[in-house]
Design an enzyme around this catalytic site. Sequence first.
Site, PDB file in Angstrom:
ATOM      1  N   ASP A   1       0.872  -1.173   0.000  1.00  0.00           N
ATOM      2  CA  ASP A   1       0.000   0.000   0.000  1.00  0.00           C
ATOM      3  C   ASP A   1       0.912   1.227   0.000  1.00  0.00           C
ATOM      4  OD1 ASP A   1       0.924   0.237   2.601  1.00  0.00           O
ATOM      5  OD2 ASP A   1      -1.051   0.207   3.555  1.00  0.00           O
TER       6      ASP A   1
ATOM      7  N   CYS B   1       3.199  -3.171   4.031  1.00  0.00           N
ATOM      8  CA  CYS B   1       2.306  -2.066   4.419  1.00  0.00           C
ATOM      9  C   CYS B   1       3.002  -1.328   5.557  1.00  0.00           C
ATOM     10  CB  CYS B   1       0.913  -2.571   4.796  1.00  0.00           C
ATOM     11  SG  CYS B   1       0.839  -3.731   6.169  1.00  0.00           S
TER      12      CYS B   1
ATOM     13  N   THR C   1       2.781  -1.683   8.984  1.00  0.00           N
ATOM     14  CA  THR C   1       3.300  -2.593  10.007  1.00  0.00           C
ATOM     15  C   THR C   1       3.568  -3.998   9.480  1.00  0.00           C
ATOM     16  OG1 THR C   1       1.041  -3.237  10.556  1.00  0.00           O
ATOM     17  CG2 THR C   1       2.004  -1.419  11.847  1.00  0.00           C
TER      18      THR C   1
ATOM     19  N   HIS D   1      11.273 -23.476   9.334  1.00  0.00           N
ATOM     20  CA  HIS D   1      10.272 -24.258  10.083  1.00  0.00           C
ATOM     21  C   HIS D   1       8.856 -24.159   9.525  1.00  0.00           C
ATOM     22  CE1 HIS D   1      12.700 -24.674  14.097  1.00  0.00           C
ATOM     23  NE2 HIS D   1      13.391 -25.043  13.025  1.00  0.00           N
TER      24      HIS D   1
ATOM     25  N   HIS E   1       9.089 -30.730  10.631  1.00  0.00           N
ATOM     26  CA  HIS E   1       8.291 -29.533  10.326  1.00  0.00           C
ATOM     27  C   HIS E   1       7.279 -29.783   9.226  1.00  0.00           C
ATOM     28  CE1 HIS E   1      10.866 -27.447  13.053  1.00  0.00           C
ATOM     29  NE2 HIS E   1      11.926 -27.871  12.385  1.00  0.00           N
TER      30      HIS E   1
END
Length: 150
Positions: A8, A65, A67, A98, A133
């Site tokens: 964004d 973005c 955060t 993992h 995993h």
Amino acid sequence: MKIAIGSDHAGYELKEIISKILKDSGHDVVDVGCDSCLSVDYPDYAVAVATAVSEGKVERGILICGTGVGMSIVANKFKGVRAALCNDLYTARMSRLHNDANVLTIGGRVVGKDLAKEIVNIWINTPFEGGRHLQRIEKINFIERKVINK
Ligand code: RB5
């Protein structure tokens, strides 16, 4: 590697930098936008990248973005997408080893440009460890099929 990238307005500047670095390293980069610092809605770009990953049109996706949170919330709603919010190097590395993360989300307002470049580099170049995993990824796939999409 074929990689879709999107952001964004809050991640636009970093997206442009990361996109150029990936292209210069020989990757096939599909840029879904946005195309400026003008305010847009992050879900629109998360949908474009997550769809490409979910449908197997690209191997990996990168979403930026402010955060990284909004992008990860949206991307993880798509089948087969394992989006990891990585604003540090350790998480970036472990999300590949993992979790076999196939989408990386970054907070363009959280990390500096140099750290972001390192995060992308380590995330792109770290393989999935497999082994114990793998059964955990299979459990995620099971949940996706039987619980969410029932
Ligand atoms: C945009 O202001 C901001 O909300 C967005 O970039 C992101 O951080 C959302 O998770």
